[in-house]
Write a protein that holds these residues in place. Structure first.
Motif, PDB file in Angstrom:
ATOM      1  N   LEU A 103       7.363   7.818  13.274  1.00 34.16           N
ATOM      2  CA  LEU A 103       5.970   8.086  12.893  1.00 34.16           C
ATOM      3  C   LEU A 103       5.071   7.919  14.107  1.00 34.16           C
ATOM      4  CD1 LEU A 103       5.801   6.141   9.497  1.00 34.16           C
ATOM      5  CD2 LEU A 103       6.430   8.518   9.904  1.00 34.16           C
ATOM      6  N   GLU A 104       4.194   8.937  14.319  1.00 33.09           N
ATOM      7  CA  GLU A 104       3.252   8.889  15.441  1.00 33.09           C
ATOM      8  C   GLU A 104       2.206   7.805  15.175  1.00 33.09           C
ATOM      9  OE1 GLU A 104       3.177  11.038  18.162  1.00 33.09           O
ATOM     10  OE2 GLU A 104       5.068  11.939  17.502  1.00 33.09           O
ATOM     11  N   GLN A 105       1.604   7.327  16.260  1.00 30.13           N
ATOM     12  CA  GLN A 105       0.569   6.293  16.121  1.00 30.13           C
ATOM     13  C   GLN A 105      -0.784   6.950  15.815  1.00 30.13           C
ATOM     14  OE1 GLN A 105       1.168   2.735  16.313  1.00 30.13           O
ATOM     15  NE2 GLN A 105       3.095   3.735  15.809  1.00 30.13           N
ATOM     16  N   VAL A 106      -0.815   7.767  14.781  1.00 31.30           N
ATOM     17  CA  VAL A 106      -2.050   8.434  14.346  1.00 31.30           C
ATOM     18  C   VAL A 106      -2.601   7.670  13.147  1.00 31.30           C
ATOM     19  CG1 VAL A 106      -3.018  10.570  13.424  1.00 31.30           C
ATOM     20  CG2 VAL A 106      -1.144  10.669  15.074  1.00 31.30           C
ATOM     21  N   PRO A 107      -3.892   7.312  13.168  1.00 32.13           N
ATOM     22  CA  PRO A 107      -4.424   6.553  12.022  1.00 32.13           C
ATOM     23  C   PRO A 107      -4.231   7.325  10.713  1.00 32.13           C
ATOM     24  CG  PRO A 107      -5.979   6.543  13.837  1.00 32.13           C
ATOM     25  CD  PRO A 107      -4.901   7.505  14.215  1.00 32.13           C
ATOM     26  N   ALA A 108      -3.785   6.595   9.720  1.00 32.48           N
ATOM     27  CA  ALA A 108      -3.546   7.204   8.414  1.00 32.48           C
ATOM     28  C   ALA A 108      -4.299   6.429   7.347  1.00 32.48           C
ATOM     29  CB  ALA A 108      -2.049   7.229   8.108  1.00 32.48           C
ATOM     30  N   LEU A 109      -4.540   7.114   6.221  1.00 33.24           N
ATOM     31  CA  LEU A 109      -5.220   6.441   5.104  1.00 33.24           C
ATOM     32  C   LEU A 109      -4.184   5.746   4.236  1.00 33.24           C
ATOM     33  CD1 LEU A 109      -8.044   6.216   3.595  1.00 33.24           C
ATOM     34  CD2 LEU A 109      -7.123   7.972   2.072  1.00 33.24           C
ATOM     35  N   ALA A 110      -4.502   4.518   3.849  1.00 32.21           N
ATOM     36  CA  ALA A 110      -3.644   3.808   2.899  1.00 32.21           C
ATOM     37  C   ALA A 110      -4.422   3.615   1.607  1.00 32.21           C
ATOM     38  CB  ALA A 110      -3.221   2.452   3.465  1.00 32.21           C
ATOM     39  N   VAL A 111      -3.724   3.732   0.511  1.00 27.43           N
ATOM     40  CA  VAL A 111      -4.340   3.516  -0.799  1.00 27.43           C
ATOM     41  C   VAL A 111      -3.496   2.533  -1.574  1.00 27.43           C
ATOM     42  CG1 VAL A 111      -5.404   5.801  -0.877  1.00 27.43           C
ATOM     43  CG2 VAL A 111      -3.100   5.488  -1.798  1.00 27.43           C
ATOM     44  N   ALA A 112      -4.086   2.012  -2.637  1.00 21.55           N
ATOM     45  CA  ALA A 112      -3.318   1.088  -3.477  1.00 21.55           C
ATOM     46  C   ALA A 112      -2.111   1.835  -4.049  1.00 21.55           C
ATOM     47  CB  ALA A 112      -4.193   0.559  -4.596  1.00 21.55           C
ATOM     48  N   PRO A 113      -0.969   1.185  -4.110  1.00 24.67           N
ATOM     49  CA  PRO A 113       0.215   1.876  -4.619  1.00 24.67           C
ATOM     50  C   PRO A 113       0.027   2.301  -6.065  1.00 24.67           C
ATOM     51  CG  PRO A 113       0.683  -0.441  -4.241  1.00 24.67           C
ATOM     52  CD  PRO A 113      -0.696  -0.197  -3.757  1.00 24.67           C
ATOM     53  N   ARG A 114       0.704   3.378  -6.458  1.00 26.25           N
ATOM     54  CA  ARG A 114       0.597   3.895  -7.821  1.00 26.25           C
ATOM     55  C   ARG A 114       0.951   2.798  -8.835  1.00 26.25           C
ATOM     56  NH1 ARG A 114       1.006   9.296  -9.472  1.00 26.25           N
ATOM     57  NH2 ARG A 114       1.579   9.846  -7.349  1.00 26.25           N
ATOM     58  N   GLY A 115       0.105   2.642  -9.814  1.00 23.09           N
ATOM     59  CA  GLY A 115       0.356   1.649 -10.859  1.00 23.09           C
ATOM     60  C   GLY A 115      -0.205   0.288 -10.543  1.00 23.09           C
TER      61      GLY A 115
ATOM     62  N   VAL B 150       0.848  -1.195   0.000  1.00 26.04           N
ATOM     63  CA  VAL B 150       0.000   0.000   0.000  1.00 26.04           C
ATOM     64  C   VAL B 150       0.885   1.248   0.000  1.00 26.04           C
ATOM     65  CG1 VAL B 150      -1.990  -1.014   1.208  1.00 26.04           C
ATOM     66  CG2 VAL B 150      -0.098  -0.024   2.525  1.00 26.04           C
ATOM     67  N   THR B 151       0.217   2.371  -0.322  1.00 24.41           N
ATOM     68  CA  THR B 151       0.858   3.673  -0.098  1.00 24.41           C
ATOM     69  C   THR B 151       0.132   4.307   1.069  1.00 24.41           C
ATOM     70  OG1 THR B 151       1.470   3.953  -2.404  1.00 24.41           O
ATOM     71  CG2 THR B 151       1.313   5.955  -1.068  1.00 24.41           C
ATOM     72  N   VAL B 152       0.869   4.606   2.131  1.00 27.98           N
ATOM     73  CA  VAL B 152       0.266   5.186   3.325  1.00 27.98           C
ATOM     74  C   VAL B 152       0.477   6.703   3.279  1.00 27.98           C
ATOM     75  CG1 VAL B 152       0.198   5.169   5.845  1.00 27.98           C
ATOM     76  CG2 VAL B 152       0.771   3.078   4.589  1.00 27.98           C
ATOM     77  N   LEU B 153      -0.627   7.443   3.462  1.00 25.14           N
ATOM     78  CA  LEU B 153      -0.573   8.911   3.396  1.00 25.14           C
ATOM     79  C   LEU B 153      -0.416   9.456   4.820  1.00 25.14           C
ATOM     80  CD1 LEU B 153      -3.485   9.224   0.818  1.00 25.14           C
ATOM     81  CD2 LEU B 153      -1.026   9.305   0.345  1.00 25.14           C
ATOM     82  N   VAL B 154       0.798   9.793   5.154  1.00 27.39           N
ATOM     83  CA  VAL B 154       1.122  10.204   6.520  1.00 27.39           C
ATOM     84  C   VAL B 154       1.194  11.733   6.590  1.00 27.39           C
ATOM     85  CG1 VAL B 154       2.834  10.036   8.375  1.00 27.39           C
ATOM     86  CG2 VAL B 154       2.429   8.074   6.872  1.00 27.39           C
ATOM     87  N   ARG B 155       0.435  12.304   7.526  1.00 25.85           N
ATOM     88  CA  ARG B 155       0.444  13.756   7.690  1.00 25.85           C
ATOM     89  C   ARG B 155       1.809  14.230   8.200  1.00 25.85           C
ATOM     90  NH1 ARG B 155      -3.629  15.780   4.789  1.00 25.85           N
ATOM     91  NH2 ARG B 155      -5.706  15.127   5.493  1.00 25.85           N
ATOM     92  N   PRO B 156       2.260  15.414   7.790  1.00 27.40           N
ATOM     93  CA  PRO B 156       3.572  15.915   8.247  1.00 27.40           C
ATOM     94  C   PRO B 156       3.658  16.041   9.768  1.00 27.40           C
ATOM     95  CG  PRO B 156       2.807  17.194   6.379  1.00 27.40           C
ATOM     96  CD  PRO B 156       1.668  16.299   6.785  1.00 27.40           C
ATOM     97  N   GLU B 157       2.525  16.356  10.434  1.00 27.00           N
ATOM     98  CA  GLU B 157       2.586  16.504  11.885  1.00 27.00           C
ATOM     99  C   GLU B 157       2.645  15.155  12.597  1.00 27.00           C
ATOM    100  OE1 GLU B 157       0.368  17.722   9.869  1.00 27.00           O
ATOM    101  OE2 GLU B 157      -1.694  17.365  10.523  1.00 27.00           O
TER     102      GLU B 157
END
Lengths: 383, 302
Positions: free
Chosen positions: A370-382, A294-301
């Motif tokens: 990385l903080e233990q904040v829930p993040a959204l994961a999406v299918a990797p590009r391609g 997956v690609t995980v979208l992690v917020r900068p904070e």
């Protein structure tokens, strides 16, 4: 809302007069159902659905061409929908002309009638509603007071600043006591300071009057600051509509996650409701893939930086984390941003306290946590 | 406690900046000398000669004779014809040119049709004199193309004699008045913003309300200003009328020409000056009103 309450609420802003004499609106329910509108081959609205609750301020946010302005104009009656249904307070107004829809609208800029004074502009809609001269003057004066422009009542548009013109436009839209207030990027032509000030005033007035409001903007900070709910639009549809906090912390898809705020797309492996990213486990938001790459979208904070062994500011490296090199820093006030490049070339942005940014040096090695904040994961590009 | 010390303001501003500013102004002034020279030779001096000459007898002494001559029925008739010709062609040009300008603005900005129409209007607005007279004679004259077609196809006989009268001049003048209106009125119509119509609608106004309360009042000064410009344009036109009308002098410019070239009565040259003075006064009033209206339009639509 009582007049007394409005007065109290208005007292907080020194430049603005009391609003006791302005009639509070009664918010109405607005529903847009399966709206479609095409311009040639471009689908500006592609089955858009939206419900605005009575007295609620909903912001439509999205990039240029996403359909947000078209949606607002269709609601105002300035554009015809190809299909779909619009109801206000339960009444279908899909085929009602603009002049009969009872909606106040504030445009981007330059909408004041230049041959009329501020007072005459505000009186205009009242004249069309058959109000007598004295009543017109009284109501228009009250709304100019509401937006803090009583002193400028006799000035023409060219004698007012951009911010003042937009306030007059707001007073003009509100003076007819519309069922719905429509704001079409009303702050986009203003400079940053005035924009923030007027944004707050719009929200204050909207809350005081309790008027159902649709606000269109491409500025996410503006959207998050004023809205009860924000609808993020893309390709003619609302991708997600939620409170600003929910939108930011729990985006439902990659577009929303990337459009609202910043995010670091990092490769990982999902399993059991979490993903392994940079050697660390990050909980995943609902809607994320539950297994595989997956690609995980992690917020900068959600990224913290720990100075590495070579750092001049101390050593506190944690085992299991990944090291990177600082390639840039920026000061944003209370917080700052640091750009870190990993050995594989991946660039990560961390938003940390300014004091921490201040001691970082370009070229310095840091460990990334990385903080233990829930993040959204999406299918990797391609994939 | 804080003590504030007032610092005296400098007695004079820095001189180098002033000198630089003065030099730039001087250079700008030098650049305009040819223009003002041209205006002096071809406008101010002739106007002065006209004004002085209108009040002089043939011997050079002060006289009201030429001014009194303006009261003769022939001269009054010429002024009336000139004013009617100018007013009618200005009105026709303003109405049709104004409509054409509006149609252009409602189309897509930068469209090919708009570029073609504005380019053609720019040319036609300057098209006059012998060329224009010949174009109309070749089209509507006794042996003109359309006259022949009317005769051959419909059996309608036309001599085209009306072309050589004041009503004929009205037809010919509209040929350049309409394009001129498009050119001078288009910027004002362009200045009307779509938001004003939409704001009117959202406030409860109809199309009629929009035109009566918003667009109409906003465009009125520009429209009237353009109308006055067209009036002045027709009032001072000479070459087209001279090419078409050779047997009489029904309008003031032809009267002036007749007075200047009169070989029988030499004193008529001074009458020409009084006629010209009359024209100068009328055009000056018109242009003064035009300037006032333009000022107002610039404030609203600029």
């Amino acid at each position: 809302m009582s007049a007394a309450r409005m007065e109290t609420a208005g007292a907080g802003t020194a430049a603005i007069g009391t609003v006791a004499s302005v009639a509070p609106a009664h918010g109405v329910l607005v529903e847009l159902r399966d709206l479609r509108r095409s311009f040639g081959t471009v689908r500006a609205l592609d089955g858009m659905d939206l419900t605005i609750n009575p007295g609620e301020l909903v912001v439509l946010l999205g990039p240029s061409g996403c359909g947000k302005t078209t949606a607002l104009r269709v609601l105002a009656g300035l554009e015809d929908a190809d299909s779909g249904r619009i109801t206000v307070d339960g009444r279908d107004i899909s085929s009602v002309p603009t002049s009969k829809r009872d909606m106040g609208m504030v445009f981007q800029a330059y909408s004041l009638f230049p041959h009329m004074t501020a007072l005459q502009n505000v009186e205009f809609g009242l004249t069309l509603r058959g109000k007598g001269s004295a009543e017109r003057r009284r109501i228009a004066g009250n709304y100019l007071e509401l937006v803090g422009l009583s002193e400028q009542a006799g000035r023409y548009a060219r004698q007012l600043s951009g911010g003042q013109q937009q306030r007059v436009a707001l007073a003009r839209a509100l003076a007819i006591e519309p069922k719905v207030l429509l704001l079409d990027e009303p702050l986009s032509a203003l400079d940053a300071k005035v924009r923030v000030q007027l944004r707050d005033e719009i929200r204050r007035i909207q809350l005081e009057l309790g008027i159902t409001t649709l606000f269109v903007t491409h500025d996410q900070e503006e959207a998050l600051a004023v809205a009860d709910r924000v609808g993020v639009m893309w390709e003619g549809r609302i991708q997600q509509i939620a409170s600003p906090a929910e939108l930011y912390t729990a985006p439902v898809n990659k577009f929303v996650a990337e459009f609202v705020g910043l995010s670091n797309p990092l490769p990982g492996t999902a399993s059991e409701g979490a993903a392994t990213v940079l050697g660390q486990r990050v909980p995943l938001l609902p809607g994320s893939p539950q297994s595989g790459s997956v690609t995980v979208l992690v917020r900068p904070e959600a990224v913290t930086l720990v100075p590495g062994p070579d750092s001049a500011v101390g050593t506190d490296a944690r085992s299991g984390s990944v090291a990177g090199t600082i390639v840039g820093t920026s000061f944003l006030g209370a917080t700052g941003r640091a750009q870190v490049r990993l050995t594989d070339g991946t660039l990560i942005i961390a938003q940390i306290a300014s004091a921490e940014v201040a001691v970082l040096r370009v070229g310095e090695t840091v460990d990334i946590r990385l903080e233990q904040v829930p993040a959204l994961a999406v299918a990797p590009r391609g994939a | 406690m804080t003590t504030t010390i007032d610092t005296p303001a400098p007695v004079s501003a820095p001189r180098p900046a002033r000198r630089g500013h003065g030099w730039r102004s001087a250079r700008s002034a030098i650049g305009t000398i040819p223009f003002f020279g041209y205006v002096a030779v071809f406008l101010i001096i002739p106007t002065a000669i006209v004004v002085i000459g209108a009040f002089r007898a043939p011997g050079g002494a002060f006289s009201w004779v030429n001014i009194k001559a303006l009261g003769t029925s022939t001269v009054i008739g010429a002024f009336v014809s000139s004013v009617v010709l100018s007013a009618v062609t200005a009105a026709i040009g303003a109405v049709f040119g104004g409509l054409l300008a509006y149609v252009l603005v409602t189309g897509r900005p930068g469209s090919i049709s708009r570029r073609i129409v504005t380019a053609v209007c720019s040319v036609l607005a300057q098209f006059g004199g012998v060329m224009l007279a010949f174009a109309f004679i070749a089209t509507l004259g006794q042996a003109g193309m359309i006259s022949n077609l009317l005769r051959d196809w419909l059996g309608v006989e036309t001599t085209g004699a009306y072309l050589y009268t004041v009503p004929g001049l009205i037809l010919v003048y509209t040929y350049f008045q309409i394009p001129l209106m498009v050119i001078v009125f288009l910027p004002a119509v362009d200045g009307i913003r779509a938001q004003w119509r939409e704001a009117t609608e959202t406030l409860g106004g109809s199309t009629w309300v929009y035109w009566r309360r918003v667009a109409g009042p906003l465009l009125a000064p520009a429209f009237l200003g353009s109308l006055l410009l067209l009036f002045a344009n027709a009032f001072s036109a000479y070459a087209t009328a001279a090419a078409l009308i050779t047997q009489s002098n029904p309008i003031v410019p032809l009267q002036i020409s007749g007075a200047i070239t009169n070989e029988v009565n030499v004193g008529h040259a001074d009458l020409a000056k009084s006629l010209a003075l009359g024209m100068v006064v009328i055009v000056a009033i018109v242009m003064w009103l035009y300037a006032l209206l333009q000022k107002r339009t610039a404030k609203w639509l600029g």
